[in-house]
Design a protein around this motif. Structure first.
Motif, mmCIF file in Angstrom:
data_model
loop_
_atom_site.group_PDB
_atom_site.id
_atom_site.type_symbol
_atom_site.label_atom_id
_atom_site.label_comp_id
_atom_site.label_asym_id
_atom_site.label_seq_id
_atom_site.Cartn_x
_atom_site.Cartn_y
_atom_site.Cartn_z
ATOM 1 N N ALA A 121 0.847 -1.197 0.000
ATOM 2 C CA ALA A 121 0.000 0.000 0.000
ATOM 3 C C ALA A 121 0.881 1.245 0.000
ATOM 4 C CB ALA A 121 -0.912 -0.005 1.220
ATOM 5 N N GLY A 122 0.481 2.234 -0.757
ATOM 6 C CA GLY A 122 1.224 3.484 -0.834
ATOM 7 C C GLY A 122 2.298 3.509 -1.886
ATOM 8 N N SER A 123 2.462 2.432 -2.656
ATOM 9 C CA SER A 123 3.474 2.424 -3.708
ATOM 10 C C SER A 123 3.180 3.513 -4.739
ATOM 11 C CB SER A 123 3.504 1.066 -4.403
ATOM 12 O OG SER A 123 4.290 1.117 -5.577
ATOM 13 N N PRO A 124 4.216 4.231 -5.185
ATOM 14 C CA PRO A 124 4.005 5.253 -6.221
ATOM 15 C C PRO A 124 3.611 4.665 -7.566
ATOM 16 C CG PRO A 124 6.342 4.933 -5.813
ATOM 17 C CD PRO A 124 5.624 4.166 -4.744
ATOM 18 N N ALA A 125 3.701 3.320 -7.708
ATOM 19 C CA ALA A 125 3.303 2.688 -8.970
ATOM 20 C C ALA A 125 1.795 2.553 -9.104
ATOM 21 C CB ALA A 125 3.940 1.302 -9.076
#
Length: 655
Positions: free
Chosen positions: A606-610
């Motif tokens: 969760a929170g990945s910039p992808a």
């Protein structure tokens, strides 16, 4: 007048009495003629029956021989059983009568020996080396139990001429038949009307105890021509001169299942002379749940055949011998001009070649002109194309074969130590393929190219594969050479620390490739994520290129063009190197937040910039896990479309 009447009554009474006497004397014969007799062989002699058809097994010397018992069984109506009054060793001087009466049972199961914990039949039928067959059956619904059939110059057991529903051996107590040391095939089943026969739980080509020894049949252990519905099940088939089982011109109702082929009862090598199983002449058998080991080649398929090969364990083969068809190729399975399904098998520890003078191809599987074949759900592990020199395709080698390769584990295979070796896991030569859902891990080429896979003049789609920790001096993950078109989608290509994740070059023509939603990571300290050597146009969309020495490299002055759109770069020494690279909508300097990359888990946290950062690719509707794309506001970058889930440790997920 009275005298004539008395005479008449006397004659009539005599006629009635005579009729009653004849009826009484005929009654026992009539009962026997209805079937159900049991003839007990009480001698090891070989004389003929004194009066075939009287339903009494008796030679002129008053004995019941096996020959006489078969003669009576054929001559008497209904089914008969032939049993044995002792552990006879019967040597026949000439051909026994063919079993022609339906329902005959030859049962030696009453006499059984034990030695060193191993059992064996004690009724032995010896052909004396004569140039004739052992037991020949043209009838139906017959059975043979508890015999050793050996030393016949022809076939040990021969079924033909419309023989149906017969059983040779069985899983019952002491029903095993040993068929060994015969000049031709152990068991021969032939003819379009010879159907639905079963050879079960026999030892074929071994000593009676099933141990190592020189007892092989001269040709195949079992040979089947044409007939439908025949089943070879639960047998030990080893040491035969040609193949364990050979099938020709049969359909999918013929089954070879649950056999042990090429090893002794205690697992010692006792290979058949050439192949464990040989499939030819358009045959379509089902080959399921067999152990095939220590032959020169495990399974050989040729001649427009299309078998289904499911759930077998295939190991310990070495195809170096020059007398094989296609020597140095496909030690586990070889396909020539056929189309087959290979699914759910374990193919391991096979070697195509062991020399420095020639090239070995396909330690596990090799195919030549086998369009339409499917290789799916197999474990192809620790095979070698060449132990000493040049090899191609440690796990799988394809030549001019358009094939689907799906959901396999291709692991720890080796092409060979030679500098011209190619494709530790897979090598494709002039073959178009869909390669999807595979794990390609820990394969090697030593000093050659394409640790994971080598693709040569092959138009290929790779989708949803995990290609990780393979090794070579170039193209650790993928070596793509002279391929006009290729597509890579949803792949994880990672942890190649010597060469490249993806290495592409073409000469003299041009190559066009698409890389869409791949995760290419940790190809360092000596590697590139993607490297173009020459003559390649490459379009990259929604890829994640992380922790490589150089993310994308294009050799200058070599007619390369790279268009990279919506790429997430992170942790590379250089993200790009080459003036021909056009880089748009890039994300840089932001940790992709992989779940556990050290353990090979490149799913997103969760929170990945992808997440939701990619551009829409409408034709790409799922990710590496078959989760739908997109989830949420947009496409994610990389192979994984983020889904909120609890990831358990591997030990829990595998339990």
């Amino acid at each position: 007048m009275k005298g004539k009447l008395l005479l008449s009554v006397g004659i009539a009474g005599l006629s009635v009495a005579l009729a009653l006497v004849l009826l009484a004397s005929a009654a026992p014969w009539a009962a026997r003629a209805a079937g159900g007799e049991t003839f007990t062989v009480d001698t090891s002699a070989d004389g003929s029956d004194n009066n075939p058809g009287d339903c009494q097994c008796q030679t002129s010397g008053g004995q019941c021989t096996l020959r006489a018992a078969i003669q009576e069984a054929n001559a008497c109506s209904g089914p008969q059983t032939i049993k044995f009054g002792g552990p006879w060793g019967i040597t026949v001087a000439g051909p026994l009568p063919t079993l022609t009466d339906n329902g005959t049972v030859i049962d030696g199961s009453d006499w059984w020996g034990e030695g060193s914990g191993l059992g064996f039949p004690m009724v032995w039928l010896n052909g004396g080396g004569g140039s004739f067959h052992g037991l020949v059956i043209t009838a139906s619904d017959c059975a043979v139990y508890g015999l050793v059939i050996y030393n016949f110059g022809g076939h040990g057991v021969y079924l033909y001429g419309g023989a149906r529903n017969n059983r040779i051996g069985g899983a019952g107590t002491h029903q095993r038949v040993v068929i060994s040391d015969n000049g031709w095939n152990g068991a021969m089943i032939t003819g379009t009307t010879t159907t639905s026969n079963t050879v079960e739980a026999c030892y074929i080509g071994t000593p009676p105890e099933g141990t190592v020894g020189d007892w092989g049949n001269g040709w195949h252990g079992v040979s089947i021509w044409y007939g439908a519905g025949n089943v070879i099940s639960g047998n030990l088939i080893a040491g035969n001169g040609w193949s364990g089982v050979a099938v020709d011109s049969v359909n999918h109702t013929v089954e070879i299942r649950n056999n042990r082929i090429g090893l002794s009862i205690d697992g010692q090598p006792l290979g058949n002379g050439f192949y464990g199983i040989h499939v030819a002449h358009g045959a379509m058998p089902v080959i399921i749940s067999n152990t095939v080991a220590f032959n020169r080649r495990g399974i050989h398929v040729e001649g427009s055949s299309s078998p289904w090969i499911y759930g077998n364990l295939i190991y310990g083969h070495n195809a170096s011998n020059g007398s094989l068809d296609f020597p140095r190729c496909g030690a586990g399975i070889l396909c020539d001009t056929s189309s087959l399904i290979i699914a759910g098998n374990v193919i391991t520890s096979n070697v195509a070649y062991t020399g420095t003078d020639l090239t070995g191809f396909g330690g596990g599987i090799a195919m030549s002109e086998c369009d339409g074949s499917i290789i799916g759900g197999n474990q192809i592990v620790s095979n070698t194309a060449n132990t000493a020199g040049t090899g191609r395709g440690g796990g799988i080698y394809l030549y001019e074969s358009d094939v689907t390769i799906a959901t396999n584990t291709i692991m720890s295979n080796t092409a060979g130590p030679g500098v011209n070796s190619r494709g530790g896991g897979l090598a494709l030569n002039h073959s178009n393929a869909l390669i999807t859902g595979n794990t390609v891990h820990g394969n090697s080429v030593d000093s050659g190219l394409g640790g994971g896979a080598w693709l040569f003049y092959s138009n290929v789609t790779l989708d949803g594969n995990t290609i990780i920790a393979n090794r070579s001096i170039g193209g650790d993950g993928l070596e793509i050479e002279n391929c006009a078109f290729f597509t890579l989608t949803n792949n994880i290509i990672a942890q190649h620390d010597h060469g490249e994740g993806v290495d592409i070059w073409v000469t003299p023509d041009f190559s066009h490739g698409w890389l869409v939603n791949n995760t290419i990571a940790q190809n360092a300290p000596y590697g590139y994520g993607v490297r173009l050597l020459e003559n390649t146009t490459l379009t990259l969309t929604n890829n994640m290129i992380v922790s490589n020495t150089t993310g994308i490299y294009a050799t200058p002055g070599q007619t390369n063009t790279v268009i990279a759109d919506h790429t997430l770069f992170y942790g590379n020494t250089n993200d790009t190197d080459g003036s021909v690279i056009t880089n748009t909508h890039a994300i840089t300097g932001r940790d992709p937040l992989f779940l556990d990359p050290a353990a090979g888990n490149y799913h997103l946290r969760a929170g990945s910039p992808a997440v939701n950062a990619g551009v829409a690719v409408p034709w790409l509707t799922a990710d590496i896990d078959s989760d739908p794309r997109p989830i949420g506001a947009g496409y994610d970058i990389g192979a994984d479309e983020y889904v909120a889930r609890i990831w358990l440790p591997l030990v829990l997920r595998d339990s």
